[in-house]
Write a protein that holds these residues in place. Structure first.
Motif, mmCIF file in Angstrom:
data_model
loop_
_atom_site.group_PDB
_atom_site.id
_atom_site.type_symbol
_atom_site.label_atom_id
_atom_site.label_comp_id
_atom_site.label_asym_id
_atom_site.label_seq_id
_atom_site.Cartn_x
_atom_site.Cartn_y
_atom_site.Cartn_z
ATOM 1 N N TRP A 212 66.788 -38.892 77.060
ATOM 2 C CA TRP A 212 66.636 -38.800 75.778
ATOM 3 C C TRP A 212 65.643 -38.377 74.799
ATOM 4 C CZ3 TRP A 212 64.740 -42.181 71.931
ATOM 5 C CH2 TRP A 212 64.651 -41.835 70.926
ATOM 6 N N ARG A 213 64.691 -39.289 76.054
ATOM 7 C CA ARG A 213 63.310 -39.045 75.643
ATOM 8 C C ARG A 213 62.687 -37.571 75.671
ATOM 9 N NH1 ARG A 213 62.149 -42.905 79.075
ATOM 10 N NH2 ARG A 213 61.327 -41.438 81.334
ATOM 11 N N ARG A 214 63.575 -36.778 76.801
ATOM 12 C CA ARG A 214 62.937 -35.588 76.972
ATOM 13 C C ARG A 214 63.493 -34.789 75.565
ATOM 14 N NH1 ARG A 214 64.917 -36.417 82.820
ATOM 15 N NH2 ARG A 214 66.667 -35.102 82.225
ATOM 16 N N ALA A 215 65.068 -34.752 75.638
ATOM 17 C CA ALA A 215 65.527 -34.067 74.564
ATOM 18 C C ALA A 215 64.408 -34.565 73.104
ATOM 19 C CB ALA A 215 66.319 -34.153 74.495
ATOM 20 N N ILE A 216 64.282 -36.215 72.962
ATOM 21 C CA ILE A 216 63.415 -36.209 71.486
ATOM 22 C C ILE A 216 61.968 -35.156 71.755
ATOM 23 C CG2 ILE A 216 62.070 -38.567 70.490
ATOM 24 C CD1 ILE A 216 65.174 -38.005 69.488
ATOM 25 N N GLU A 217 61.304 -35.167 72.135
ATOM 26 C CA GLU A 217 60.323 -34.521 72.928
ATOM 27 C C GLU A 217 60.408 -33.006 72.767
ATOM 28 O OE1 GLU A 217 59.362 -35.920 76.784
ATOM 29 O OE2 GLU A 217 58.224 -37.921 76.320
ATOM 30 N N ARG A 218 61.254 -32.966 71.968
ATOM 31 C CA ARG A 218 61.182 -31.277 71.772
ATOM 32 C C ARG A 218 60.877 -31.042 70.776
ATOM 33 N NH1 ARG A 218 65.866 -33.827 69.935
ATOM 34 N NH2 ARG A 218 66.754 -32.162 68.017
ATOM 35 N N GLN A 219 59.934 -29.558 70.356
ATOM 36 C CA GLN A 219 58.889 -29.447 69.240
ATOM 37 C C GLN A 219 60.499 -29.432 68.361
ATOM 38 O OE1 GLN A 219 56.047 -29.087 68.255
ATOM 39 N NE2 GLN A 219 55.408 -30.392 69.908
ATOM 40 N N VAL A 220 60.223 -29.748 66.929
ATOM 41 C CA VAL A 220 60.830 -28.895 65.586
ATOM 42 C C VAL A 220 59.815 -28.899 64.899
ATOM 43 C CG1 VAL A 220 63.135 -31.070 66.395
ATOM 44 C CG2 VAL A 220 61.132 -31.845 64.892
ATOM 45 N N PRO A 221 60.764 -27.817 64.030
ATOM 46 C CA PRO A 221 59.664 -27.561 62.856
ATOM 47 C C PRO A 221 59.313 -28.543 61.647
ATOM 48 C CG PRO A 221 61.957 -26.867 62.032
ATOM 49 C CD PRO A 221 61.949 -26.966 63.533
ATOM 50 N N ARG A 222 58.219 -28.388 60.734
ATOM 51 C CA ARG A 222 57.312 -29.341 59.799
ATOM 52 C C ARG A 222 58.641 -28.695 59.176
ATOM 53 N NH1 ARG A 222 53.128 -33.193 60.080
ATOM 54 N NH2 ARG A 222 52.767 -32.799 62.237
ATOM 55 N N LEU A 223 59.535 -29.508 58.033
ATOM 56 C CA LEU A 223 59.845 -29.016 56.870
ATOM 57 C C LEU A 223 58.914 -29.540 55.594
ATOM 58 C CD1 LEU A 223 63.484 -30.116 58.073
ATOM 59 C CD2 LEU A 223 62.305 -28.004 58.347
ATOM 60 N N ALA A 224 59.263 -28.749 54.384
ATOM 61 C CA ALA A 224 58.629 -29.344 53.157
ATOM 62 C C ALA A 224 59.300 -28.457 52.465
ATOM 63 C CB ALA A 224 57.310 -28.648 52.788
ATOM 64 N N PRO A 225 59.635 -28.842 50.539
ATOM 65 C CA PRO A 225 59.805 -28.115 49.833
ATOM 66 C C PRO A 225 58.613 -26.727 49.491
ATOM 67 C CG PRO A 225 59.383 -30.078 49.412
ATOM 68 C CD PRO A 225 58.268 -30.439 50.580
ATOM 69 N N ARG A 226 59.980 -25.589 49.264
ATOM 70 C CA ARG A 226 58.729 -24.832 49.113
ATOM 71 C C ARG A 226 59.342 -24.207 48.363
ATOM 72 N NH1 ARG A 226 58.064 -21.930 53.895
ATOM 73 N NH2 ARG A 226 57.301 -19.953 53.006
ATOM 74 N N ARG A 227 59.013 -23.254 47.038
ATOM 75 C CA ARG A 227 59.545 -22.536 45.992
ATOM 76 C C ARG A 227 59.997 -21.301 45.856
ATOM 77 N NH1 ARG A 227 59.946 -24.893 41.124
ATOM 78 N NH2 ARG A 227 60.000 -23.411 39.352
#
Length: 280
Positions: A212-227
């Protein structure tokens, strides 16, 4: 066992810090969980409900599933909650309400990440009319939910437990129950704080699991509202033009319709919450 678990969690959080600085447009789950744990109103797991830990065991696995977008979306909701000065527990509400699925529909009528009913959504400024249903907009529904939770948090003396029970039952029902005794509240409402505490403690518990720790350590995109530019008719076309993963953008915005301008998307290497060329 407790000491080993604490050490595992510390290593997970430390790994998140190290990875984040090299990729500002993304972050690791370790960094997200560090921010989550830092903002908890109650990090005590000694009385955490075994029943609810078992019931919501999939919440932790959902974050670790590399084919899912829940970890990135959780990071976004947590950012919105913490930036509003609210405790991290509030970012767990979509696990209870929708299993962190923006396209969730309930038999009784609630819909979206936060499971607003149509009437409640309209009262909080969302459009629910014809083909337009902003309950399926992660941006619109999260903004509305955070505003409402901030109001409830103030209204009930910054007691996060009272605030989440009011979110579940309605502030009027909670006020009435306080006058007549907590037993007048439904079991679902009374157990709501315990459910959130159990999910928070699940993350702590899973930190001693290497897989679980290895899976969680993956990089994911930062998300934000875009217009989007005015008159946008094709979300996939816009995403491709921005150099974004179009399938991811579509999955993050199940309620998007032609003409809608607010979307949730990765910020991109050089984009902020609203890119300069998207302002008009």
């Amino acid at each position: 066992m407790k000491a080993a678990r604490a050490l595992a969690l510390a290593l997970l959080l430390a790994s998140g810090l190290g990875l984040a600085s090299s990729a500002p447009h993304s972050r690791s789950g370790g960094e997200i969980l560090q921010r989550f744990h830092a903002g908890l109103a109650d990090a005590d797991c000694r009385k955490s409900s075994a029943r609810w830990r078992s019931h919501y065991a999939r919440a932790a696995e959902h974050l670790a599933d590399e084919d899912e977008i829940a970890l990135a979306m959780f990071g976004y909701v947590l950012d919105e909650v913490r930036e509003a000065g609210l405790p991290s527990e509030f970012a767990l509400i979509p696990f209870v309400e929708s299993r962190y699925r923006a396209d969730a529909r309930s038999r009784g009528g609630p819909a979206g990440l936060w499971q607003f009913t149509a009437g409640t959504a309209r009262r909080h400024g969302m459009t629910v009319r014809g083909a337009v249903d902003e309950r399926f907009s992660v941006v619109a529904s999260t903004e509305a939910a955070v505003r409402y939770l901030a109001r409830l948090h103030r209204l009930f003396g910054r007691d996060w437990r009272q605030a989440v029970m009011a979110y579940n039952a309605g502030e009027g029902a909670l006020r009435a129950s306080r006058r007549k005794g907590a037993a007048r509240m439904s079991g679902i409402t009374r157990s709501y704080p315990a459910k959130l505490n159990a999910i928070a403690c699940l993350f702590d518990q899973r930190a001693d699991n290497a897989r679980w720790r290895r899976a969680i350590e993956r990089q994911v995109p930062r998300l934000a509202p875009r217009r989007l530019p005015a008159g946008s008719r094709d979300l996939r076309e816009w995403a491709v033009a921005q150099g974004l993963d179009a399938d991811l953008v579509l999955a993050l915005n199940p309620g998007w319709h032609p003409g809608a301008r607010a979307v949730l998307a990765p910020i991109g290497a050089d984009a902020g919450r609203t890119a300069p060329d998207e302002a008009n």
